[in-house]
Design a protein around this motif. Structure first.
Motif, short mmCIF file in Angstrom:
data_model
loop_
_atom_site.label_atom_id
_atom_site.label_comp_id
_atom_site.label_asym_id
_atom_site.label_seq_id
_atom_site.Cartn_x
_atom_site.Cartn_y
_atom_site.Cartn_z
N ILE A 1 78.17 42.08 73.03
CA ILE A 1 77.73 42.73 71.80
C ILE A 1 77.34 41.64 70.81
O ILE A 1 78.11 40.71 70.56
N THR A 2 76.13 41.73 70.26
CA THR A 2 75.62 40.65 69.43
C THR A 2 74.80 41.20 68.27
O THR A 2 74.28 42.32 68.35
N PHE B 1 71.13 42.85 79.02
CA PHE B 1 70.59 44.20 78.92
C PHE B 1 69.21 44.18 78.25
O PHE B 1 68.99 43.44 77.29
N ARG B 2 68.29 44.99 78.76
CA ARG B 2 66.97 45.12 78.16
C ARG B 2 66.59 46.60 78.08
O ARG B 2 66.59 47.29 79.11
N LEU C 1 73.43 45.32 72.49
CA LEU C 1 73.83 44.66 73.72
C LEU C 1 72.93 43.45 73.93
O LEU C 1 71.72 43.51 73.70
N THR C 2 73.50 42.37 74.38
CA THR C 2 72.78 41.10 74.44
C THR C 2 71.66 41.09 75.48
O THR C 2 71.77 41.71 76.54
N GLU D 1 63.61 44.62 72.25
CA GLU D 1 63.91 45.60 73.30
C GLU D 1 65.39 45.57 73.62
O GLU D 1 65.82 45.15 74.69
N MET D 2 66.21 46.02 72.65
CA MET D 2 67.65 45.92 72.78
C MET D 2 68.30 47.29 72.64
O MET D 2 67.79 48.17 71.93
#
Length: 455
Positions: free
Chosen positions: A159-160, A223-224, A198-199, A169-170
Motif C-alpha cells: 500500500i503506497t 498491481f496494475r 496498491l503499488t 493505472e493504480m
C-alpha cells in the motif's frame, strides 16, 4: 517415502519393499490385473503400479477412479514393459475417493482455457505440475543469486501513496463506502488520511535501502489497474527489483546479464525433467534456446543506433521506427535476430521514460536500458537513477509532478546521495520465457485479470 527420493535412488530399492502415498493419474484395469499411473507430486516423473487379483481388495481397486488418493505397499521390480521399473503392489488402500464428476478424468487432454476455469485443480496435470515447479525453483534461484552476493532482501510496501511509474493505472485503497462517494473525495477522512493505492513497483522505497545497505532487492507482488486482455498482461504479478549504490548504467547491465544467466542455468540444472517436457510438448527447441542464452554475450547498443538499423532494414514495417519514439514488438524481434542474441538497448529518449532516470549530458536522453531476448522481446528494464537534486526536481516540475508529495524520495539526493542504479524484471515474463507457455494466465497460480478474480 517420497517418490522423488525413490526415483533418485531407484537402484538401491530394486527388489525391496516400499510404501508410497499419492494419487492415481491414470488407471487401466483388466480382468485379472491392472496398471496405475501413480504420482505424489514431488517429482515430474510418475511410477507405474502393477497389481493383480492376489490383492485382497482386487475388485474394489479395479473401480478406483483417476484422482483418488491411495497408499501403496509393494516391491520395486524391473519392468517387462517400456519403463525400466515398476511397483508390484501387495496392498492398495483408498485414502481419498473422487466422484464421477471429477473434471480431470482421463478423457482426452483438457485445453488450457478449460483448466483456467478449474484453476484449483490444474496443478494436478502434467503441464501445470511442470510450470509451477519451475516457478518455485526459479524463485529460489533469484533469492539464492542475490543472497550469495550480499544483497539485503527488502519487503516493499504493497500500500503506497506514490506512483512510481506516473501512469496513474493504480488500484485505490479506501475504507470509504463506495455508495457514499459523491463528487470530490475528502481523503483526509479516509483510513490513511490521504489517497493510497496498491503499488505498481517497490523501486522508490528500495532506493532508500540501497543508500543504506549498498545492495538490496525486492521480490514481491505488484498491481496494475490496466484494462488489458493480452497474453502478457495481468492485474497482479510479481516483480524482481534490485537497487545498487555506487553503480552506473554499465554496471547495472553487468548485473542484469549475470543474474539472468544464473537463474536460467539453475533452472536447466535443477528442472531437467520439466525442461525436457516443455521442449517436447510446449515449445520445440526450448532447451536449446535457454542454453544458447546462457552462453551468449549480450550486445549493448544505443537506442538511436537501433532506430538507424531498423530504418535501413529491407522490411515493410507495420509501425515505422522513429527517432525519439518507442519500438514495437516487430522491431524487438528484428533487432535480436540482427545480432543473433540478447540485446541491451540503452540511452533512451527522455520523453518516453520515467522521471527518476538520469539525464545524459546531451540533455535529450536518459541512462535507461531495456533487455531484448530472442523469442520474447523485452524481458528486463533498468536505469541509472538521477542522483542530482536540482535535475530531479526540475524533471518532476516538467511533468507537473508535486515534488512536495515525494519529499522523502527527493531528499535522498540531499542526504548522502550517490550514483545508483537498478532494474526490474516481471517474474511471470521470465516464466513465459523459461517454459514456452505463452499466456501469463498459465504461469500464475490464480491469475487476476480484467473481469476475473476467482478463488
Amino acid at each position: 517415502m517420497d517418490l522423488r527420493d525413490l526415483l533418485a535412488n531407484i537402484n538401491d530399492y530394486i527388489d525391496k519393499d516400499v510404501t508410497l502415498e499419492g494419487w492415481i493419474r491414470n488407471h487401466r484395469d483388466q480382468k485379472t490385473f491392472g496398471f496405475i499411473d501413480f504420482s505424489d507430486g514431488t517429482v515430474q516423473e510418475h511410477l507405474q503400479v502393477v497389481y493383480d487379483e492376489e490383492l485382497a481388495n482386487f475388485k474394489e481397486v479395479t473401480k478406483l477412479l483417476v484422482g483418488c488418493a491411495i497408499k501403496v505397499r509393494g516391491t520395486i521390480v524391473k519392468s517387462m514393459g517400456t519403463q525400466d521399473y515398476e511397483l508390484k503392489a501387495r496392498e492398495i488402500v483408498l485414502l481419498g475417493d473422487v466422484t464421477e464428476d471429477y473434471p480431470l478424468q482421463a478423457k482426452g487432454r483438457p485445453t488450457r482455457e478449460f483448466l483456467r476455469e478449474i484453476a484449483y485443480l490444474r496443478p494436478r496435470t502434467n503441464l501445470f505440475q511442470a510450470v509451477f515447479r519451475v516457478r518455485s525453483i526459479a524463485a529460489y534461484a533469484i533469492h539464492k543469486y542475490f543472497q550469495e552476493r550480499g544483497y539485503v532482501y527488502f519487503h516493499a510496501p504493497l500500500i503506497t501513496a506514490s506512483d512510481c511509474e506516473g501512469a496513474g493505472e493504480m488500484f485505490q485503497v479506501t475504507t470509504i463506502p463506495l455508495d457514499k462517494i459523491k463528487g470530490n473525495v475528502d481523503y483526509s477522512k479516509d483510513f490513511f488520511g490521504k489517497m493510497t493505492n496498491l503499488t505498481v513497483s517497490g523501486q522508490l522505497e528500495a532506493e532508500t535501502f540501497a543508500l543504506a545497505y549498498k545492495k538490496t532487492y525486492t521480490f514481491g507482488p505488484t498491481f496494475r489497474a490496466e484494462n488489458s486482455n493480452t497474453k502478457t498482461h495481468a492485474s497482479e504479478f510479481w516483480m524482481i527489483e534490485p537497487e545498487i549504490a555506487f553503480c552506473d548504467l554499465e554496471g547495472d547491465m553487468d548485473i542484469m546479464e549475470d543474474m539472468l544467466k544464473y537463474v536460467i542455468k539453475y533452472v536447466l540444472d535443477n528442472c531437467k525433467q520439466e525442461v525436457n517436457f516443455f521442449d517436447k510438448f510446449v515449445e520445440k527447441g526450448l532447451k536449446e534456446k535457454l542454453e544458447k542464452l546462457v552462453n551468449s554475450k549480450f550486445t549493448r547498443i544505443d537506442h538511436k543506433d537501433v532506430i538507424t538499423i531498423l530504418k535501413k532494414a529491407d522490411v515493410k514495417w507495420e509501425f515505422a521506427p522513429e527517432y525519439g519514439e518507442d519500438i514495437a514488438k516487430e522491431h524487438e524481434k528484428y533487432i535480436t535476430e540482427y545480432f543473433n542474441g540478447p540485446v541491451f538497448i540503452k540511452n533512451w529518449p527522455k520523453d518516453i521514460k520515467a522521471f527518476y532516470m538520469k539525464l545524459n549530458p546531451d540533455g535529450e536522453t536518459v541512462a535507461a536500458v531495456d533487455l531484448e531476448v530472442p523469442g520474447a522481446g523485452e524481458l528486463m528494464g533498468g536505469s541509472q537513477r538521477e542522483e542530482k537534486y536540482d535535475l530531479l526536481v526540475k524533471r518532476m516540475q516538467e511533468l507537473d509532478m508535486n515534488a512536495k508529495d515525494m519529499e522523502w524520495y527527493v531528499n535522498l539526493r540531499k542526504f548522502g546521495g550517490c550514483i545508483h542504479s537498478g532494474f526490474g524484471m516481471g517474474f511471470e515474463r521470465l516464466l513465459i520465457y523459461l517454459t514456452g507457455v505463452d499466456n501469463i494466465r498459465d504461469v500464475i497460480p490464480y491469475p487476476r485479470t480484467p473481469g476475473n478474480c476467482d478463488y
